[in-house]
Motif scaffolding. Structure first.
Motif, PDB file in Angstrom:
ATOM      1  N   GLU A 234      56.238  56.259  37.283  1.00  0.00           N
ATOM      2  CA  GLU A 234      55.793  56.195  35.892  1.00  0.00           C
ATOM      3  C   GLU A 234      56.994  56.402  34.983  1.00  0.00           C
ATOM      4  N   VAL A 235      57.140  55.528  34.005  1.00  0.00           N
ATOM      5  CA  VAL A 235      58.280  55.573  33.085  1.00  0.00           C
ATOM      6  C   VAL A 235      57.825  56.117  31.741  1.00  0.00           C
ATOM      7  N   GLN A 236      58.484  57.179  31.273  1.00  0.00           N
ATOM      8  CA  GLN A 236      58.158  57.778  29.989  1.00  0.00           C
ATOM      9  C   GLN A 236      59.433  58.237  29.304  1.00  0.00           C
ATOM     10  N   ALA A 237      59.627  57.806  28.057  1.00  0.00           N
ATOM     11  CA  ALA A 237      60.802  58.219  27.298  1.00  0.00           C
ATOM     12  C   ALA A 237      60.718  59.707  26.978  1.00  0.00           C
ATOM     13  N   LYS A 238      61.853  60.373  26.946  1.00  0.00           N
ATOM     14  CA  LYS A 238      61.886  61.792  26.627  1.00  0.00           C
ATOM     15  C   LYS A 238      61.436  62.027  25.185  1.00  0.00           C
ATOM     16  N   GLY A 239      60.605  63.053  25.016  1.00  0.00           N
ATOM     17  CA  GLY A 239      60.163  63.428  23.682  1.00  0.00           C
ATOM     18  C   GLY A 239      59.168  62.485  23.065  1.00  0.00           C
ATOM     19  N   SER A 240      58.487  61.685  23.879  1.00  0.00           N
ATOM     20  CA  SER A 240      57.508  60.743  23.335  1.00  0.00           C
ATOM     21  C   SER A 240      56.227  60.818  24.131  1.00  0.00           C
ATOM     22  N   ALA A 241      55.172  60.310  23.538  1.00  0.00           N
ATOM     23  CA  ALA A 241      53.890  60.235  24.244  1.00  0.00           C
ATOM     24  C   ALA A 241      53.943  59.095  25.236  1.00  0.00           C
ATOM     25  N   LEU A 242      52.946  59.007  26.085  1.00  0.00           N
ATOM     26  CA  LEU A 242      52.898  57.942  27.072  1.00  0.00           C
ATOM     27  C   LEU A 242      52.904  56.580  26.391  1.00  0.00           C
ATOM     28  N   SER A 243      53.652  55.656  26.948  1.00  0.00           N
ATOM     29  CA  SER A 243      53.760  54.316  26.384  1.00  0.00           C
ATOM     30  C   SER A 243      52.693  53.395  26.940  1.00  0.00           C
ATOM     31  N   TYR A 244      52.468  52.321  26.209  1.00  0.00           N
ATOM     32  CA  TYR A 244      51.610  51.240  26.672  1.00  0.00           C
ATOM     33  C   TYR A 244      50.182  51.692  26.969  1.00  0.00           C
ATOM     34  N   ALA A 245      49.695  52.685  26.211  1.00  0.00           N
ATOM     35  CA  ALA A 245      48.318  53.127  26.431  1.00  0.00           C
ATOM     36  C   ALA A 245      47.348  52.078  25.900  1.00  0.00           C
ATOM     37  N   ARG A 246      46.323  51.832  26.660  1.00  0.00           N
ATOM     38  CA  ARG A 246      45.286  50.908  26.232  1.00  0.00           C
ATOM     39  C   ARG A 246      43.942  51.553  26.447  1.00  0.00           C
ATOM     40  N   LYS A 247      43.030  51.245  25.570  1.00  0.00           N
ATOM     41  CA  LYS A 247      41.706  51.834  25.640  1.00  0.00           C
ATOM     42  C   LYS A 247      40.871  51.171  26.726  1.00  0.00           C
ATOM     43  N   ARG A 248      40.270  52.004  27.550  1.00  0.00           N
ATOM     44  CA  ARG A 248      39.369  51.485  28.574  1.00  0.00           C
ATOM     45  C   ARG A 248      37.995  51.251  27.968  1.00  0.00           C
ATOM     46  N   THR A 249      37.335  50.266  28.450  1.00  0.00           N
ATOM     47  CA  THR A 249      35.990  49.970  27.974  1.00  0.00           C
ATOM     48  C   THR A 249      35.005  50.113  29.119  1.00  0.00           C
ATOM     49  N   SER A 250      33.759  50.220  28.743  1.00  0.00           N
ATOM     50  CA  SER A 250      32.701  50.366  29.756  1.00  0.00           C
ATOM     51  C   SER A 250      31.946  49.057  29.940  1.00  0.00           C
ATOM     52  N   ARG A 251      32.565  47.956  29.591  1.00  0.00           N
ATOM     53  CA  ARG A 251      31.905  46.665  29.722  1.00  0.00           C
ATOM     54  C   ARG A 251      31.584  46.365  31.179  1.00  0.00           C
ATOM     55  N   ILE A 252      30.471  45.693  31.372  1.00  0.00           N
ATOM     56  CA  ILE A 252      30.056  45.296  32.705  1.00  0.00           C
ATOM     57  C   ILE A 252      30.565  43.882  32.972  1.00  0.00           C
ATOM     58  N   HIS A 253      31.155  43.669  34.122  1.00  0.00           N
ATOM     59  CA  HIS A 253      31.688  42.362  34.480  1.00  0.00           C
ATOM     60  C   HIS A 253      30.998  41.841  35.738  1.00  0.00           C
ATOM     61  N   TYR A 254      30.740  40.566  35.755  1.00  0.00           N
ATOM     62  CA  TYR A 254      30.174  39.952  36.953  1.00  0.00           C
ATOM     63  C   TYR A 254      31.281  39.778  37.994  1.00  0.00           C
ATOM     64  N   GLU A 255      30.990  40.198  39.234  1.00  0.00           N
ATOM     65  CA  GLU A 255      31.947  40.097  40.322  1.00  0.00           C
ATOM     66  C   GLU A 255      31.682  38.831  41.135  1.00  0.00           C
ATOM     67  N   ASP A 256      32.724  38.044  41.383  1.00  0.00           N
ATOM     68  CA  ASP A 256      32.566  36.819  42.161  1.00  0.00           C
ATOM     69  C   ASP A 256      31.994  37.096  43.550  1.00  0.00           C
ATOM     70  N   ALA A 257      32.391  38.246  44.132  1.00  0.00           N
ATOM     71  CA  ALA A 257      31.943  38.568  45.495  1.00  0.00           C
ATOM     72  C   ALA A 257      30.432  38.774  45.579  1.00  0.00           C
ATOM     73  N   TRP A 258      29.798  39.098  44.452  1.00  0.00           N
ATOM     74  CA  TRP A 258      28.346  39.275  44.474  1.00  0.00           C
ATOM     75  C   TRP A 258      27.628  37.981  44.858  1.00  0.00           C
ATOM     76  N   SER A 259      28.221  36.856  44.522  1.00  0.00           N
ATOM     77  CA  SER A 259      27.535  35.558  44.651  1.00  0.00           C
ATOM     78  C   SER A 259      27.098  35.253  46.075  1.00  0.00           C
ATOM     79  N   SER A 260      27.765  35.848  47.061  1.00  0.00           N
ATOM     80  CA  SER A 260      27.437  35.550  48.458  1.00  0.00           C
ATOM     81  C   SER A 260      26.270  36.388  48.975  1.00  0.00           C
ATOM     82  N   TYR A 261      25.737  37.286  48.146  1.00  0.00           N
ATOM     83  CA  TYR A 261      24.653  38.167  48.585  1.00  0.00           C
ATOM     84  C   TYR A 261      23.300  37.633  48.109  1.00  0.00           C
ATOM     85  N   GLU A 262      22.331  37.635  49.019  1.00  0.00           N
ATOM     86  CA  GLU A 262      20.992  37.184  48.669  1.00  0.00           C
ATOM     87  C   GLU A 262      20.369  38.075  47.605  1.00  0.00           C
TER      88      GLU A 262
END
Length: 389
Positions: A261-289
């Motif tokens: 993990e790379v972090q500059a001295k005296g700074s907060a974590l870089s490249y933070a992105r907000k996680r979402t709780s969105r539901i996504h369809y998984e391709d692997a589901w398609s093979s299940y009855e």
């Protein structure tokens, strides 16, 4: 570049190497992590799924892989399947070799040079400053190792900025970085150390299991070495926090992935992105009855499409289907995820207790169970549970 490299283009600028396309995108990284792994062939499903799982758990921003054993075109397709935004891939050499550097759009990466044994890039940080990331695949042949050290020295003269160098160097720095087998050639070790001294590079150490490569044998033939590492120059240490490199566990390659993990001295974590709780369809589901039954039932249940607003009806039907699929997926795959976690923990325990040295029976049994029971094409793993749980 000819046929040796596969790359994408972003906004007409070939330096950015962007891939376009739709589909599911993994949860974004929360910090600037860099992962390096000698995958020993990325064309088989076990290694691909293992890498996919590592990306989901560790969420690196930049990834360097060597010995992909893929053509540049095949590696580019693999990056698309991994849902990583950008990729620069170097062709395999015959049936071996092959390199790639992959990264998400949050990283402003400019590849400056590459060969069969390295990919060198500059990375711009959020404050506008630049750092350098170089992935190395050292010559495995003893008679060719000096070419790796020559390459390092040439690269060292190109830029005078913070430099992080990582990969499989195919050599150890100290005699205690090898366990089992014959002693390493002292002259080879000395040449590696002298090259790093000339390049002003120092080893950043590691946490976790101390060795990154194993010959996969047991008893008196058992050998382990620390061949993979992160190195940095003085300017890098002056600007960035000394975060220990972590050697990760795996059972699909004879090399362990390493991450930092790379972090500059005296700074907060870089490249933070907000996680979402969105539901996504998984391709692997398609093979299940079970999946097919849910989708068929929900779309039939919502009545006559001719008598309603099709856009509203589509939203309602999709929302209802995904809610049902969420419950079904948790019930279907949660047990497999827990089983994989238990098997991985047991593998780690046996390895750290030195079972490899005495007998490989238990280790082999656990590896087979892990591969056959959990790393199958239909196994969703932490990606699906993480997104819909």
């Amino acid at each position: 570049m000819g046929n040796d490299v596969s790359r994408g283009v972003r906004d007409g600028n070939p330096k950015n190497y962007r891939r376009s396309g739709g589909g599911w995108w993994p949860a974004p990284p929360t910090a600037m992590k860099i992962l390096s792994w000698n995958v020993r062939g990325l064309g088989n499903s076990r290694t691909f799924l293992a890498l996919q799982k590592i990306l989901q758990q560790q969420r690196p921003l930049i990834l360097f892989v060597c010995e992909t054993k893929l053509t540049a075109k095949q590696m580019y397709e693999t990056s698309r399947k991994l849902k990583i935004d950008n990729c620069l891939a170097v062709n395999r050499n015959g049936k071996g070799g092959g390199l790639a550097m992959l990264w998400y759009n949050e990283a402003n990466v400019h590849v400056t040079s590459y060969s069969n044994h390295h990919i060198d890039a500059r990375v711009q940080r959020e404050d506008g400053s630049w750092m350098r990331c170089t992935g190395i695949y050292g010559h495995p042949e003893m008679s060719q190792k000096h070419h790796t050290w020559i390459l390092l020295k040439r690269l060292a003269d190109l830029f005078d900025i913070p430099w992080l160098c990582f990969g499989d160097f195919n050599e150890i720095l100290h005699p205690n970085e090898k366990l089992g087998g014959n002693d390493r050639n002292v002259n080879m070790i000395s040449e590696f150390r002298e090259a790093l001294c000339e390049c002003n590079l120092i080893d950043l150490g590691c946490k976790g299991y101390p060795f990154t490569w194993s010959n996969g044998r047991f008893g008196q033939h058992f050998v382990e070495e620390r061949l993979d590492r992160f190195l940095c120059n003085k300017k890098w240490r002056e600007k960035y926090v000394d975060c220990a490199v972590v050697n990760l566990e795996t059972w699909t390659s004879d090399h362990c992935p390493i991450i930092m993990e790379v972090q500059a001295k005296g700074s907060a974590l870089s490249y933070a992105r907000k996680r979402t709780s969105r539901i996504h369809y998984e391709d692997a589901w398609s093979s299940y009855e079970g999946c097919k039954d849910i989708v068929d039932k929900e779309w039939r249940r919502h009545g006559n499409w001719k008598c309603a607003d099709p856009v509203w009806l589509f939203k309602q039907t999709t929302k209802s289907s995904m809610a049902q699929l969420k419950n079904w997926s948790n019930a279907e795959f949660k047990g497999r995820q827990q089983k994989l976690e238990k098997l991985t923990a047991k593998l780690k325990e046996l390895r750290h207790n030195g079972v490899n040295i005495v007998t490989g029976r238990k280790l082999r049994e656990l590896k087979v169970r892990s591969r056959t029971s959990c790393l199958t094409k239909k196994f969703i793993g932490s990606r699906g549970l993480g997104q819909i749980g």
